[in-house]
Design a protein around this motif. Structure first.
Motif, PDB file in Angstrom:
ATOM      1  N   UNK A 143      -3.855 -11.027  -2.284  1.00 20.98           N
ATOM      2  CA  UNK A 143      -4.071  -9.574  -2.269  1.00 20.98           C
ATOM      3  C   UNK A 143      -4.975  -9.129  -3.412  1.00 20.98           C
ATOM      4  N   UNK A 144      -4.534  -9.307  -4.667  1.00 22.58           N
ATOM      5  CA  UNK A 144      -5.403  -9.052  -5.805  1.00 22.58           C
ATOM      6  C   UNK A 144      -5.669  -7.598  -6.113  1.00 22.58           C
ATOM      7  N   UNK A 145      -4.700  -6.705  -5.816  1.00 25.32           N
ATOM      8  CA  UNK A 145      -4.874  -5.310  -6.221  1.00 25.32           C
ATOM      9  C   UNK A 145      -4.767  -5.198  -7.739  1.00 25.32           C
ATOM     10  N   UNK A 146      -5.479  -4.252  -8.313  1.00 27.22           N
ATOM     11  CA  UNK A 146      -5.399  -4.021  -9.753  1.00 27.22           C
ATOM     12  C   UNK A 146      -4.135  -3.221 -10.051  1.00 27.22           C
ATOM     13  N   UNK A 147      -3.200  -3.794 -10.823  1.00 29.79           N
ATOM     14  CA  UNK A 147      -1.889  -3.144 -11.003  1.00 29.79           C
ATOM     15  C   UNK A 147      -1.948  -1.826 -11.765  1.00 29.79           C
ATOM     16  N   UNK A 203      -5.154 -14.127   5.088  1.00 30.03           N
ATOM     17  CA  UNK A 203      -4.607 -12.986   4.359  1.00 30.03           C
ATOM     18  C   UNK A 203      -3.147 -12.688   4.624  1.00 30.03           C
ATOM     19  N   UNK A 204      -2.602 -13.156   5.751  1.00 30.91           N
ATOM     20  CA  UNK A 204      -1.241 -12.771   6.111  1.00 30.91           C
ATOM     21  C   UNK A 204      -0.249 -13.930   6.014  1.00 30.91           C
ATOM     22  N   UNK A 205      -0.676 -15.087   5.567  1.00 29.26           N
ATOM     23  CA  UNK A 205       0.175 -16.277   5.648  1.00 29.26           C
ATOM     24  C   UNK A 205       1.401 -16.197   4.742  1.00 29.26           C
ATOM     25  N   UNK A 244       0.392  -0.291  -7.036  1.00 30.22           N
ATOM     26  CA  UNK A 244       0.776  -1.470  -6.250  1.00 30.22           C
ATOM     27  C   UNK A 244       2.233  -1.878  -6.400  1.00 30.22           C
ATOM     28  N   UNK A 245       2.791  -1.716  -7.595  1.00 31.96           N
ATOM     29  CA  UNK A 245       4.184  -2.105  -7.815  1.00 31.96           C
ATOM     30  C   UNK A 245       5.167  -1.272  -6.999  1.00 31.96           C
ATOM     31  N   UNK A 246       4.717  -0.141  -6.483  1.00 34.96           N
ATOM     32  CA  UNK A 246       5.576   0.727  -5.681  1.00 34.96           C
ATOM     33  C   UNK A 246       5.479   0.426  -4.188  1.00 34.96           C
ATOM     34  N   UNK A 247       4.672  -0.564  -3.832  1.00 38.00           N
ATOM     35  CA  UNK A 247       4.440  -0.893  -2.422  1.00 38.00           C
ATOM     36  C   UNK A 247       5.100  -2.207  -2.056  1.00 38.00           C
ATOM     37  N   UNK A 248       5.440  -2.350  -0.782  1.00 35.90           N
ATOM     38  CA  UNK A 248       5.916  -3.628  -0.263  1.00 35.90           C
ATOM     39  C   UNK A 248       4.734  -4.592  -0.143  1.00 35.90           C
ATOM     40  N   UNK A 249       5.042  -5.866   0.101  1.00 36.18           N
ATOM     41  CA  UNK A 249       3.975  -6.848   0.262  1.00 36.18           C
ATOM     42  C   UNK A 249       3.038  -6.509   1.411  1.00 36.18           C
ATOM     43  N   UNK A 250       3.615  -6.045   2.523  1.00 32.42           N
ATOM     44  CA  UNK A 250       2.788  -5.668   3.668  1.00 32.42           C
ATOM     45  C   UNK A 250       1.905  -4.472   3.369  1.00 32.42           C
ATOM     46  N   UNK A 251       2.466  -3.502   2.652  1.00 29.39           N
ATOM     47  CA  UNK A 251       1.674  -2.329   2.287  1.00 29.39           C
ATOM     48  C   UNK A 251       0.548  -2.695   1.320  1.00 29.39           C
ATOM     49  N   UNK A 252       0.846  -3.583   0.385  1.00 25.44           N
ATOM     50  CA  UNK A 252      -0.199  -4.036  -0.532  1.00 25.44           C
ATOM     51  C   UNK A 252      -1.333  -4.726   0.218  1.00 25.44           C
ATOM     52  N   UNK A 253      -0.977  -5.539   1.200  1.00 25.90           N
ATOM     53  CA  UNK A 253      -2.027  -6.234   1.944  1.00 25.90           C
ATOM     54  C   UNK A 253      -2.831  -5.262   2.789  1.00 25.90           C
ATOM     55  N   UNK A 254      -2.197  -4.218   3.311  1.00 25.44           N
ATOM     56  CA  UNK A 254      -2.937  -3.172   4.024  1.00 25.44           C
ATOM     57  C   UNK A 254      -3.988  -2.545   3.110  1.00 25.44           C
TER      58      UNK A 254
END
Length: 370
Positions: free
Chosen positions: A84-88, A160-162, A131-141
């Motif tokens: 994912x790699x979102x900036x926290x 991306x979804x594995x 990002x810390x407030x999101x689920x894994x699926x939401x982060x990937x979205x």
């Protein structure tokens, strides 16, 4: 259009790609698949010059990518990775607009991009969350939206979804396919999962030993696999194989369930995180009792301490070992979202959904039967 022309790549003395050539037309969803070490990830990473070929050429819209500055090239190619790699330290909106800001988009345009993209995945209210407030699926979205934010013509997606649970993964697959079709993007997607490839791809490129073994539509690959390796990888999907016919062969086992004494708000939150509108309910011995819906929670849940008074026994139940066809017929005729599959001890084995019906049709499970 993406063109590989006689591309070769070695790591030391080990060849990874051997004279690879293919052409990807604009607006196609292309999946690179094959056994581990076949060269699929190396192939994808060459498109944005994360890796360079030893020989051969890669062209985008007729232009050799080596003629482009790497940074400029990458800003015009979306990239989604498994991690994912979102900036926290950035909000969702800030994460989405990383590349647009690098490309000097003004503030109003960035705000419009965030609003439009979040609307596409029903996450308008998440713009100011971290990002810390999101689920894994939401982060990937959000990772997917970030890759689309600058409207790149090409998007690369590396498994991306594995790392996601199967229900979230299936939902994200649907969303990405819808986005790709709405926005008419060329997506090059690395996968090791043939179910995923058959569901998403316009074109499947099957690789083995650093070579392209077959490049075909899912339909063509199913009907005419190039060799035994492709046929083995397709496995149960090939029409020549006998398909199982009991419910457990088609059921989804990763279902969301709660005990009957759980709180109303807790269950509503679980539904929201799981993107579902009902939960299966069990007793303390994990035996199935029924379902609870978000509609009932909304209407009657405010005055309740637990969900137990809201449990309904309206969902159809079957047993492990039962004929799948009866469940499929029920789903198609009734419009119900699922059938609950129970073990002999009344515990939940899984659910059969309409996706299961589609799988059975794809496998020609019933042949010419009516």
């Amino acid at each position: 259009m993406i063109q590989f022309q006689n591309v070769c790549k070695s790591y030391g003395k080990t060849p990874v790609l051997k004279n690879v050539s293919f052409t990807i037309p604009d607006g196609q969803f292309v999946i690179l698949i094959g056994p581990s070490g076949c060269g699929k990830t190396t192939t994808m990473k060459m498109i944005n010059r994360l890796l360079e070929p030893d020989s051969g050429s890669i062209l985008i819209d007729g232009k050799d990518i080596r003629a482009s500055d790497k940074v400029s090239l990458r800003r015009h190619i979306g990239y989604v990775i498994q991690q994912i790699g979102l900036f926290p330290n950035m909000t969702v909106a800030q994460n989405i607009c990383v590349v647009p800001k690098l490309l000097k988009f003004d503030r109003t345009r960035c705000e419009d991009i965030v609003r439009e993209l979040l609307q596409m995945v029903d996450m308008e209210s998440y713009a100011d969350k971290y990002p810390s407030e999101l689920s894994g699926g939401q982060q990937q979205r959000i990772g997917v939206l970030r890759a689309l934010a600058a409207s790149p013509p090409v998007v690369l997606m590396d498994e991306p979804f594995s790392a996601l649970d199967p229900m979230t993964r299936e939902s994200l697959q649907d969303e990405v396919k819808n986005l790709q079709q709405k926005l008419n993007k060329t997506i090059v997607f690395v996968s090791h999962d043939m179910d995923e490839a058959l569901k998403l791809a316009d074109i499947i490129i099957f690789m083995a030993g650093g070579e392209v073994v077959q490049m075909a539509s899912p339909e063509e690959m199913l009907e005419h696999p190039a060799n035994s390796l492709v046929r083995d990888f397709l496995g149960k999907h090939t029409t020549g194989d006998a398909a199982p016919s009991t419910v457990e062969s088609f059921m989804r086992t990763n279902v969301l369930s709660v005990k009957r004494n759980r709180g109303v708000l807790e269950c509503a939150e679980r539904m929201a995180r799981g993107s579902v509108d009902t939960l299966l309910v069990t007793d303390e011995q994990k035996r199935y009792l029924g379902t609870v819906s978000i509609g009932d929670i909304r209407h009657w849940g405010q005055s309740l301490q637990s969900i137990e008074p809201l449990i309904r026994q309206t969902a159809r139940t079957v047993r492990v070992g039962d004929d799948a066809r009866e469940s499929f017929d029920y789903l198609l005729d009734s419009g119900a979202p699922y059938v609950v599959v129970l073990n002999e001890d009344e515990t939940i084995a899984g659910i059969v959904t309409k996706t299961s019906v589609a799988r059975s049709v794809a496998q020609s499970l019933w042949g010419d039967a009516t």
